[in-house]
Write a protein that holds these residues in place. Sequence first.
Motif, PDB file in Angstrom:
ATOM      1  N   SER A  10       0.841  -1.194   0.000  1.00  0.00           N
ATOM      2  CA  SER A  10       0.000   0.000   0.000  1.00  0.00           C
ATOM      3  C   SER A  10       0.878   1.247   0.000  1.00  0.00           C
ATOM      4  CB  SER A  10      -0.945  -0.012   1.210  1.00  0.00           C
ATOM      5  OG  SER A  10      -0.214  -0.015   2.414  1.00  0.00           O
ATOM      6  N   THR A  11       0.259   2.398   0.168  1.00  0.00           N
ATOM      7  CA  THR A  11       0.989   3.659  -0.003  1.00  0.00           C
ATOM      8  C   THR A  11       2.185   3.840   0.932  1.00  0.00           C
ATOM      9  OG1 THR A  11      -0.706   4.754   1.333  1.00  0.00           O
ATOM     10  CG2 THR A  11      -0.931   4.884  -1.047  1.00  0.00           C
ATOM     11  N   PRO A  12       2.183   3.348   2.191  1.00  0.00           N
ATOM     12  CA  PRO A  12       3.400   3.493   2.995  1.00  0.00           C
ATOM     13  C   PRO A  12       4.622   2.850   2.346  1.00  0.00           C
ATOM     14  CG  PRO A  12       1.550   2.981   4.415  1.00  0.00           C
ATOM     15  CD  PRO A  12       1.055   2.828   2.999  1.00  0.00           C
ATOM     16  N   GLU A  13       4.430   1.676   1.746  1.00  0.00           N
ATOM     17  CA  GLU A  13       5.560   1.012   1.085  1.00  0.00           C
ATOM     18  C   GLU A  13       6.074   1.842  -0.071  1.00  0.00           C
ATOM     19  OE1 GLU A  13       6.813  -3.127  -1.236  1.00  0.00           O
ATOM     20  OE2 GLU A  13       4.703  -2.767  -0.717  1.00  0.00           O
ATOM     21  N   TYR A  14       5.171   2.338  -0.909  1.00  0.00           N
ATOM     22  CA  TYR A  14       5.598   3.077  -2.100  1.00  0.00           C
ATOM     23  C   TYR A  14       6.240   4.408  -1.725  1.00  0.00           C
ATOM     24  CZ  TYR A  14       2.259  -0.337  -3.886  1.00  0.00           C
ATOM     25  OH  TYR A  14       1.571  -1.501  -4.148  1.00  0.00           O
ATOM     26  N   GLY A  15       5.702   5.064  -0.707  1.00  0.00           N
ATOM     27  CA  GLY A  15       6.278   6.328  -0.280  1.00  0.00           C
ATOM     28  C   GLY A  15       7.670   6.150   0.282  1.00  0.00           C
ATOM     29  N   LEU A  16       7.866   5.131   1.105  1.00  0.00           N
ATOM     30  CA  LEU A  16       9.176   4.853   1.687  1.00  0.00           C
ATOM     31  C   LEU A  16      10.188   4.513   0.597  1.00  0.00           C
ATOM     32  CD1 LEU A  16      11.065   4.359   4.094  1.00  0.00           C
ATOM     33  CD2 LEU A  16      10.115   2.029   4.246  1.00  0.00           C
ATOM     34  N   TYR A  50      10.190   5.349  -2.516  1.00  0.00           N
ATOM     35  CA  TYR A  50      10.478   6.536  -3.319  1.00  0.00           C
ATOM     36  C   TYR A  50      11.524   7.411  -2.635  1.00  0.00           C
ATOM     37  CZ  TYR A  50       9.641  11.070  -5.611  1.00  0.00           C
ATOM     38  OH  TYR A  50       9.794  12.269  -6.278  1.00  0.00           O
ATOM     39  N   VAL A  51      11.353   7.662  -1.351  1.00  0.00           N
ATOM     40  CA  VAL A  51      12.300   8.508  -0.621  1.00  0.00           C
ATOM     41  C   VAL A  51      13.677   7.841  -0.559  1.00  0.00           C
ATOM     42  CG1 VAL A  51      12.862   9.465   1.653  1.00  0.00           C
ATOM     43  CG2 VAL A  51      10.549   9.715   0.721  1.00  0.00           C
ATOM     44  N   LEU A  52      13.705   6.546  -0.309  1.00  0.00           N
ATOM     45  CA  LEU A  52      14.985   5.838  -0.258  1.00  0.00           C
ATOM     46  C   LEU A  52      15.697   5.887  -1.598  1.00  0.00           C
ATOM     47  CD1 LEU A  52      13.959   2.691   1.833  1.00  0.00           C
ATOM     48  CD2 LEU A  52      15.320   4.638   2.616  1.00  0.00           C
ATOM     49  N   GLU A  53      14.980   5.586  -2.677  1.00  0.00           N
ATOM     50  CA  GLU A  53      15.591   5.558  -4.002  1.00  0.00           C
ATOM     51  C   GLU A  53      16.103   6.927  -4.419  1.00  0.00           C
ATOM     52  OE1 GLU A  53      12.544   3.955  -6.466  1.00  0.00           O
ATOM     53  OE2 GLU A  53      12.690   1.934  -5.610  1.00  0.00           O
ATOM     54  N   LYS A  54      15.348   7.989  -4.108  1.00  0.00           N
ATOM     55  CA  LYS A  54      15.770   9.345  -4.457  1.00  0.00           C
ATOM     56  C   LYS A  54      17.021   9.774  -3.692  1.00  0.00           C
ATOM     57  CE  LYS A  54      12.825  10.746  -7.585  1.00  0.00           C
ATOM     58  NZ  LYS A  54      13.252  11.224  -8.924  1.00  0.00           N
ATOM     59  N   ASN A  55      17.306   9.072  -2.583  1.00  0.00           N
ATOM     60  CA  ASN A  55      18.515   9.350  -1.817  1.00  0.00           C
ATOM     61  C   ASN A  55      19.614   8.330  -2.093  1.00  0.00           C
ATOM     62  OD1 ASN A  55      18.218  11.662   0.414  1.00  0.00           O
ATOM     63  ND2 ASN A  55      16.205  10.709   0.099  1.00  0.00           N
ATOM     64  N   GLY A  56      19.440   7.544  -3.163  1.00  0.00           N
ATOM     65  CA  GLY A  56      20.488   6.626  -3.596  1.00  0.00           C
ATOM     66  C   GLY A  56      20.576   5.331  -2.820  1.00  0.00           C
ATOM     67  N   LEU A  57      19.541   4.965  -2.077  1.00  0.00           N
ATOM     68  CA  LEU A  57      19.553   3.736  -1.296  1.00  0.00           C
ATOM     69  C   LEU A  57      18.683   2.678  -1.971  1.00  0.00           C
ATOM     70  CD1 LEU A  57      19.230   5.155   2.338  1.00  0.00           C
ATOM     71  CD2 LEU A  57      21.315   4.591   1.070  1.00  0.00           C
TER      72      LEU A  57
END
Length: 348
Positions: free
Chosen positions: A160-166, A168-175
């Motif tokens: 659900s949305t918590p997974e996708y939001g997390l 997204y933030v991780l990937e945008k920070n190179g993780l």
Amino acid sequence: MISRRRFLEVAGAGASALALAACTGSNDEQPSKPAEQPEEEPEEQAEPVPVRTTALKGPTAMGLVKFMSEVDAGNLADNGYSFQIVASPDEVTPLIAKGETDIAAVPANLASVLYNKTEKGVRVIAINTLGVLYICELGDSVQSVVDLKGKTIYASGKGSTPEYGLQYVLEKNGLVVGEDVQIEWKSEHAECVQAIATSSGDAVAMLPQPFVTTAQTQNDKIRVALDLTEEWDAVQTGDEKSSMITGVAIVRAAFADENPAAVDAFLAHYAESVDFVNDNVAEGAELVGSYDIVPAAVAEKAIPECNIVCVTGEEMKERLSGYLEVLAEQNPEAVGGAVPGDDFYYGA
């Protein structure tokens, strides 16, 4: 404690100015008297209509409480407002489908799903809650997203949305999830808290408000390390920007077409209610408790961290459309198969 920002946009109607030209006679005549203008007839007041509203327990209902109390006190008679608070999004969907509610406060992605499933039968009228997700820990090792490298994040809400939001933030920070960061999914928020309490110290938890506040009352060593709403905002680039969004208000399209004045009146009252709750936290918390949304003591601590807003019009469209596109890129089914078209956005 990290800083937080609040966004508030009150829906309103612009006013236009009228210019009157003076009439004069010829050079050899006395100026004539100004022509008498016909008296303008007052605009016909729209007839009151029933406006049935449904909201979910939690942050998406908190901004409505002043509005609800004014209705219960008999102070708002422009329309016949009624409210019901339900526990699960699953209870809202059939009410919309059967036409048994007119306006509903729902998770942002569910609004998109309903739009697709009802063949454009709903429109979004406001963003009512920005992100409510926080990274918490026992300690102070996490000061930025990159500090999550090598850690295990305990979270609930897989698929659900918590997974996708997390993600997204991780990937945008190179993780990279599974390499730089491990995510262990739990079925309940309480399990996440228990997991970090018994971990060796390299674990953190992703928790939503108001559960963060509830957990802190049980263990005052729990620290909010990151506000994922702020971290989402920090990675936005270019002219088109999105926001992490938890909840929105939607209206049945048929109701909006038949009663635009009632929808606009609802939004005006809603914006005033959100303003009151954010500016009068203690009083707002008492109302939240009185409507059995969450206990008043929890609400008083949680409201400043719940990002309760009333964002409408073009800003609503920009923020929400970008958010839904992020979800669709990760899993199209999260938004009902496709990102909604422009007709989804009321007043934009």
